[in-house]
Design an enzyme around this catalytic site. Structure first.
Site, PDB file in Angstrom:
ATOM      1  N   ALA A 187      36.318  43.148  37.298  1.00 15.28           N
ATOM      2  CA  ALA A 187      36.223  42.297  38.486  1.00 15.28           C
ATOM      3  C   ALA A 187      34.819  41.720  38.645  1.00 15.28           C
ATOM      4  O   ALA A 187      33.903  42.036  37.883  1.00 15.28           O
ATOM      5  CB  ALA A 187      36.622  43.106  39.719  1.00 15.28           C
ATOM      6  N   HIS A 188      34.645  40.889  39.658  1.00 13.22           N
ATOM      7  CA  HIS A 188      33.382  40.188  39.826  1.00 13.22           C
ATOM      8  C   HIS A 188      32.228  41.129  40.173  1.00 13.22           C
ATOM      9  O   HIS A 188      32.417  42.130  40.827  1.00 13.22           O
ATOM     10  CB  HIS A 188      33.486  39.055  40.855  1.00 13.22           C
ATOM     11  N   ASN A 189      31.065  40.775  39.663  1.00 13.70           N
ATOM     12  CA  ASN A 189      29.814  41.484  39.947  1.00 13.70           C
ATOM     13  C   ASN A 189      29.713  42.854  39.294  1.00 13.70           C
ATOM     14  O   ASN A 189      28.786  43.605  39.577  1.00 13.70           O
ATOM     15  CB  ASN A 189      29.596  41.646  41.461  1.00 13.70           C
TER      16      ASN A 189
END
Lengths: 346, 346, 346
Positions: B246-248
C-alpha cells in the site's frame, strides 16, 4: 511530489472551503506535504492523533487542524471540523491532471457496432467491443480491453489496462485502476457424476456486472459477472487493490474494503460497511449495514447486528506461538475437564 | 527444459565458480536437472536436506554438494560452501536468453515527450507516456503501459504487460513480471459527514514509487504510489506474485516476501526480513531488521526485536477443529475459572 | 440477461438431456432465470436446499428438480438426478456466443517463427512470440501476450489480456480468463553470504507450465513455471480468480480451488480435491486425493487421508474476540495448570 505551478492564498482557501483561518490571509500556498516534510509555502494537516507530536515542530506554512489542536501549533492554521476531509479537498487543487483530449487514438481498435461519444477519450492500444457504449467525458486509458455489451458512464475513468469482459455497466465518475477485471465468468461448476470418471461441467454465466456512480475499483481487483442476475456494486463503493468479488454478490452504497479481501458468491453486504484487509466473507451470507470486519477475519455466518467482528489469534514470537497453538488441539478436552458452564459462554 | 547448445567441462566450472572438484575434470556438462531427473551430461545439486535420500541413486553427471554430503554420492561432485548459490550461478549458463535487439517496435506508442535511449528495447504494443525515461539497456516487453514521469533504469526488464502508472522510478537491473501494477493511486478516502448522506471523498495521491537496484517484483503484484511522499523499496528487495504494497510503505534492502502478502499503508519494514506467504501486515507499523513472519500470520503491532513471529491455529481434521474451535469462544471464561496467574502469561 | 432468440420446447429439452417431464411438452422456453426471477417462458432449477422455500411461489415456466422436490411445485417440472448438472447443460443453449471468425486480426503482432493455424483466431492487439503454436479452433482474445515456445491446444480460449510468458503448454478446451499470468519465473532466490553485504541471487527458472485438457483458470490467477521441471495441472482442474500456484506444484485431475488460494512451491495436490477460498498450502507437501480444505485454512503438513481439514478460529464480535484471543497467549500455561492428560489430545 506536489506541483508548484498553482498558488492560492490562505485567505482564499479559508473562504473556498468554509474553514476558519488563524494567521496571515495573504500567505501563498503552492503545494501540500506531511507535517514533517512540508515547507513554508506548503499546507499540511493533522488528522491521525498518532502524528500529533509532529505538530509543534512542523515547518509547514499552514496546517489544517481540529479546534482542539489549534493551540499546539505556533504557525498559521486552518481550523476544520474534519481536517482530513478538508485536506483532501484542498490537495485536489495541487494534483497534476494528465491532459487528455477527447477522441479515439489511432492505435485503438473500436468495433463498428460500438458507440464512442465524440467527447469521450479512448487511449492508445485500447479495444472497444461490439454494442459497447462510451459516454461523453469518459476516459478509456491505454491498453484497456472492453468486450461486448458494456457501458462506461460519463466522467468514468479506466486508468490503463482495465478489462471489462462482457455485460459490465459502469455508472458515472467510476474510477477503475490498472489490471482490474470486471465481468469475467463467475466460478460456476457442477460435478457430473454420470460417467465412470466424474468431471466438472461449466455452468453458463449469463448475468452481468453493475457498478453505481462514484465507485472506485483498485488495481488487479476482480469482479465476476453473475450467473443469472447481475453482480452489483451500489454507488460510492470503494474497493482497494487485489479484491475478489465473486458472482451474484451485492455490495451496499458507501461500503469500503481494504486490499486483498475475498467475497464469495451470492453474499449481500450492507451499506457503510468497512472490511479490513485480506478478510474473507463466505458465500450466501447477509451482512447488515454498518458492519466493521477487522483484517484477515473470516466471516462464516450472516451478521444481523451492526458492530465490529473479528477472528484469528494474536501475534506472538514463534516459540511461544508453537507452545500455545499445539494446545488449541486440546481445547475441548481442557474445557471438558474444567467444566466451563454453558451459561458463561457467548 | 534446459538448453543443450552450451557445453562446459567440470574443470572449467570448478575454476570459474571457485569450487573444488572431486572427479573427472574433462567431463562435459550441457544442462542442469533435479537429482532424480538429471542424466550423465547434466549437473544437479543438493541443498535441501529433504532430498538427501535421492543423492545416492542420482544419475547426474555432476552434483554440487556441501563438504559433508560429498561422500554420500559415488559420482563426481563439486563441493561448495553454499550449494544452492553455486548451483544458481552455474544454472544461469544454461538459461535461454530471448534475443531482443535494441530499438522501438513499430507497433509501440511512444509519447513525443518521452525519452527512450537508443540502446533500450521497447517491445510490440507497449506504450510510453510523457516525460518518461527508458535508460540504455532497459527492456520494456510487449504490452507494457508506462504512464507519465516514470524512469526505468539501465538493465531493468519489464517482462510483458507491466503497468507503471505515474511517477514510478525503477533503479538498475530491476525485474518486473507480467501483470504487476506500480504507481496506482494509494487507497486514500475520507468520509465526508457534512451532508445528509455521508459519502467518501478521494484523497489525492501525490507521491510516487521508488524501487532500488536489483529488486524483483512478481506477477500481478501491486505497489501503490504514496499519498504525499513516495512508497519505497530499497535495493535487492524480492517480491513474489500477487503481493499488495500500500501507499507510503517502505521496505528495507534484501527483504524477501512470498506470494500473496499484504502490507497496509505507511508501514516500515526493515532489512533482511523474510515474510511468509499470504501474511498480512497492518498499517502504520515499524518492523525492525531480520524479522521472519510465518505464512498467513497477521502482524498487528510493531516488532522491535529480530526473530520469528506467528499467529493462527494448527491444521486439524474439520471435526476435531470444530469441537476445539467452538471452545475458543469460552477461552476467557475458562481461564477465569482456572485462574491462570498473570505472571505465567506472556 | 439471457438471450431471447433461442426457443426450445419442454419436450425437446426432456428428450435431449434425458430428463423426465411432468407438464406440457409443447411449452416454449426462451431463457433461464432464478426461481424468484424467472417468468413463464423461462426455465429455472432447484439444487441448493437453501432456496427450496422459493419453489412453491416461482413463476418459472419450467423448473428442473430432484424427484423428491417435484411435488413441491405446482407448475411444470423436469426431473433430474442432478438438477444443477442438468440446468448447466440446458443453460448453455441460451449463452450468447461471441462471433469470432478464424484469422489473425491486422493489429495483432505474430512473430515470423510462430505458427498460427488458419482455423485459429487471434484477436486485436494480441502478440504471439517465437516458436509458439496456436492450434486450429483456439482463440487468442484481444490484448493477450504469448511469449516464446508456448502451445495453445485446439478449442482453448484465452478470453482477453492473458499472458503466457514462456514454455507454457495448454491442452485442449482450456479456458483462461483475463489477467491470468502463466509461466512467469518461479520465485527462486538464494542468499549469497560470501560478501560483506549478503544479497540475493536469482535461481534460473528453466522449466515450463503444462496444463491438461478442460482446465479453467480464473482472472488474475498466476501459475509460475518450474525451476527445473514443469509446473503441472492435470486435466479438468478448475481454478477461480486470483489464485497463486508457485513453481513445481502439481495439481491432480478434477481438483477445484476457490478464489485467492495460494499454493507454495513443489507441493503436490491429489485428484478431486476441493480447496476453499483464500486457503494457503505450504511448500514441499503432499496432499492426497479427495481432500477438502475449508476457507482460509493454512495447510502446514502433508495430508495422507481423504477428508475435510480446517484451521482458524470462529467469528465473534470484536469485544468478545479480544477478551478470548488474549487468553490464547496463556493457553499452554492454562493447560499445564489443568493438566490435560496426553491421551485426551488429538
Amino acid at each position: 511530489m506536489p506541483r508548484h505551478d498553482v498558488q492560492v492564498s490562505a485567505g482564499e482557501l479559508a473562504e473556498r472551503f468554509g474553514l476558519s483561518l488563524r494567521g496571515d490571509a495573504t500567505r501563498l500556498i503552492d503545494g501540500v506535504g506531511t507535517l514533517a516534510g512540508a515547507g513554508p509555502t506548503q499546507l499540511s494537516f493533522l488528522a491521525n492523533p498518532r502524528y500529533r507530536a509532529q505538530l509543534a515542530g512542523s515547518r509547514a506554512g499552514l496546517v489544517v487542524v481540529r479546534t482542539g489542536d489549534a493551540d499546539a501549533h505556533a504557525g498559521d492554521v486552518l481550523v476544520a471540523d474534519d481536517p482530513y476531509v478538508a485536506y483532501a479537498r484542498i490537495a485536489a487543487l495541487f494534483e497534476p491532471v494528465p491532459a487528455t483530449a477527447p477522441g479515439i487514438d489511432p492505435t485503438a481498435v473500436v468495433h463498428p457496432d460500438a458507440h464512442v461519444d465524440p467527447l469521450a477519450t479512448v487511449g492508445p492500444l485500447a479495444c472497444i467491443g461490439a454494442r459497447s457504449l462510451i459516454a461523453a467525458g469518459a476516459s478509456i486509458g491505454p491498453g484497456c480491453m472492453i468486450g461486448e455489451d458494456c457501458v462506461v458512464g460519463s466522467g468514468s475513468n479506466l486508468v490503463a489496462r482495465v478489462t471489462l469482459v462482457r455485460r459490465v455497466v459502469l455508472g458515472e465518475r467510476v474510477l477503475v485502476h490498472p489490471g482490474a477485471v470486471l465481468g469475467a465468468d463467475g466460478f460456476g461448476i457442477a460435478l457430473d457424476r454420470s460417467g465412470s470418471e466424474p468431471h466438472w461441467i461449466k455452468v453458463p454465466q449469463l448475468g452481468g456486472v453493475r457498478v453505481g456512480d462514484d465507485c472506485e475499483i483498485g488495481a488487479n481487483t476482480t469482479i465476476d459477472r453473475g450467473a443469472l442476475e447481475d453482480t452489483v456494486l451500489e454507488h460510492d463503493v470503494r474497493l482497494d487493490n487485489q479484491i475478489q468479488v465473486a458472482h451474484n454478490v451485492r455490495i451496499g452504497a458507501h461500503t469500503a474494503m481494504a486490499g486483498c479481501v475475498a467475497v464469495a458468491g451470492s453474499t449481500t453486504i450492507g451499506r457503510y460497511c468497512m472490511i479490513g484487509g485480506a478478510a474473507g466473507i463466505a458465500g450466501h451470507l447477509e451482512i447488515c449495514d454498518r458492519v466493521v470486519v477487522t483484517a484477515m477475519t473470516l466471516v462464516t455466518h450472516s451478521i444481523r447486528e451492526p458492530g465490529e467482528y473479528s477472528s484469528g489469534t494474536p501475534l506472538m514470537d514463534s516459540r511461544s506461538w508453537r507452545r500455545n497453538a499445539v494446545r488449541f488441539k486440546q481445547l475441548d478436552a481442557l474445557a471438558r475437564r474444567v467444566g466451563t458452564p454453558p451459561k458463561e459462554t457467548e
